[in-house]
Design a protein around this motif. Sequence first.
Motif, short mmCIF file in Angstrom:
data_model
loop_
_atom_site.label_atom_id
_atom_site.label_comp_id
_atom_site.label_asym_id
_atom_site.label_seq_id
_atom_site.Cartn_x
_atom_site.Cartn_y
_atom_site.Cartn_z
N SER A 18 0.71 -1.21 0.02
CA SER A 18 0.13 0.06 -0.03
C SER A 18 0.97 1.39 0.05
N HIS A 19 0.61 2.27 -0.65
CA HIS A 19 1.35 3.42 -0.62
C HIS A 19 0.45 4.65 -0.34
N VAL A 20 1.26 5.82 0.09
CA VAL A 20 0.65 7.11 0.08
C VAL A 20 1.53 8.02 -0.47
N LEU A 21 0.80 9.17 -0.94
CA LEU A 21 1.35 10.36 -1.71
C LEU A 21 1.64 11.40 -0.80
N GLY A 22 2.83 12.29 -0.78
CA GLY A 22 3.17 13.53 -0.22
C GLY A 22 3.17 14.19 -1.41
N VAL A 23 2.89 15.60 -0.99
CA VAL A 23 2.96 16.71 -2.06
C VAL A 23 3.48 17.85 -1.40
N ASP A 24 4.62 18.51 -1.84
CA ASP A 24 5.37 19.87 -1.48
C ASP A 24 5.14 20.93 -2.50
N SER A 25 4.13 21.62 -2.36
CA SER A 25 4.02 23.10 -3.21
C SER A 25 4.26 24.16 -2.52
N ASP A 66 -2.67 19.60 -12.61
CA ASP A 66 -2.31 19.46 -14.01
C ASP A 66 -0.67 18.97 -13.87
N ARG A 67 -0.17 19.13 -12.76
CA ARG A 67 1.36 18.65 -12.52
C ARG A 67 1.34 17.42 -11.98
N VAL A 68 0.51 17.41 -10.74
CA VAL A 68 0.78 16.36 -9.76
C VAL A 68 0.03 15.20 -10.25
N CYS A 88 -1.14 13.69 1.27
CA CYS A 88 -1.20 14.86 2.12
C CYS A 88 -0.54 15.98 1.29
N VAL A 89 -1.35 17.03 0.98
CA VAL A 89 -0.85 18.06 0.30
C VAL A 89 -0.55 19.29 1.09
N GLY A 90 0.94 19.28 0.94
CA GLY A 90 1.41 20.65 2.03
C GLY A 90 1.81 21.64 0.90
N PRO A 315 10.12 19.31 4.25
CA PRO A 315 8.67 19.35 3.99
C PRO A 315 8.21 18.18 3.37
N LEU A 316 8.83 17.87 2.09
CA LEU A 316 8.18 16.47 1.25
C LEU A 316 8.29 15.40 2.21
N GLY A 317 9.27 15.22 2.93
CA GLY A 317 9.25 13.87 4.00
C GLY A 317 8.03 14.22 5.13
N GLY A 318 7.89 15.41 5.24
CA GLY A 318 6.59 15.61 6.26
C GLY A 318 5.57 15.44 5.79
N ALA A 319 5.41 15.96 4.47
CA ALA A 319 4.01 15.24 3.85
C ALA A 319 3.82 14.03 3.85
N SER A 320 4.73 13.25 3.41
CA SER A 320 4.61 11.72 3.46
C SER A 320 4.38 11.32 4.91
N LEU A 321 5.10 11.79 5.80
CA LEU A 321 4.66 11.33 7.30
C LEU A 321 3.47 11.40 7.77
#
Length: 344
Positions: A18-25, A66-68, A88-90, A315-321
């Motif tokens: 199972s996977h999760v997605l983290g987004v850092d914008s 459009d990017r993600v 998680c979108v940060g 922050p990308l690692g934080g979004a994944s966490l």
Amino acid sequence: MDVPPENLPTGHPRRGHSHVLGVDSGGSGIRIALTPVRGGGPALTWSSPDPAVMGTRGIDAQSLLDRVLPAAARLLREAGAERCEAVCVGASGMATLGDDLRAVLPDALRDALGARRLALASDAVTAYAGALGQRPGAVVAVGTGLVALGTDLTPEGGWRRADGWGHLLGDCGSGAWIGRAGLEAAMRAYDGREEGASPALLARLEALFGPAPELPGKLYPRADRPALLASFAPEVGRCAGTDPVASRILREAARHIAGAAAAVCPRPDGDDERTLPVALTGGLLRMGEPLLTPLHRELQLQLPQARPIAAAGDPLGGASLVAAALATDTLRLPTEAGLLRIIC
């Protein structure tokens, strides 16, 4: 829509997990990471240097999607997965400019990625989670802008926030703040004034931007003024060893950064003698000794009860966490409108 070829995924998580997605914008672009929920391999990552654009409702949700979405679809195929358990979108500006994101992202991410749970977070929250994980303390994220966040992880305490108000109203001690102060000192030298003037910074201004009188015309019309101001901060750092004005600017920046940390760091009650961790994160720290030496001194003066530590991640690692904690029902960080919103 194709994923840009220069931003191919890296890493190879094992198939079947199972996977999760983290987004850092943020202002410097968009990054995503597809991570196995319970280990089993490294993350697949993708990045774009093009940030989400601003629209009439703040951050434009469609420009982010459009990017993600095409990039996330490619990462899912690479991982042999059909959907994400949680996302998680940060985003920088989520608290004040995130109306369109909050309105559009939940349905779009569910439909495209099959996510059961979604977190919409300020980049201050993902910076905190990346630096400290889910423990009490304080984090100051200092790059082009500056924001500080702290929590004692109690329901009553919630989040404590300082600054993050942008280059016109705050972000004191940030790259944009240092750059603006350095350019002001340079322009004072060009005017022939003595107080606060720096001939050394004037020379660096002209080397980077051309004749000093032309700088306002280059700066004021630009939509990315904070980034342009911050681009001069390293020049202040380079001059600080020999130029007293540049050195003073960095000492003042250090006071602001430490002051933001002091404003949000939880205070022990009564006889509680615990020392709480304070972490600094962000690109401005790469300036090194000219900033870090006065900053460490200011932290000792303003936060003697705190324990400065190195940030564990970004922050990308934080979004994944946060996404992984959602998927496993282990999220302990405070939920608060504008800072961290959970949608199940």
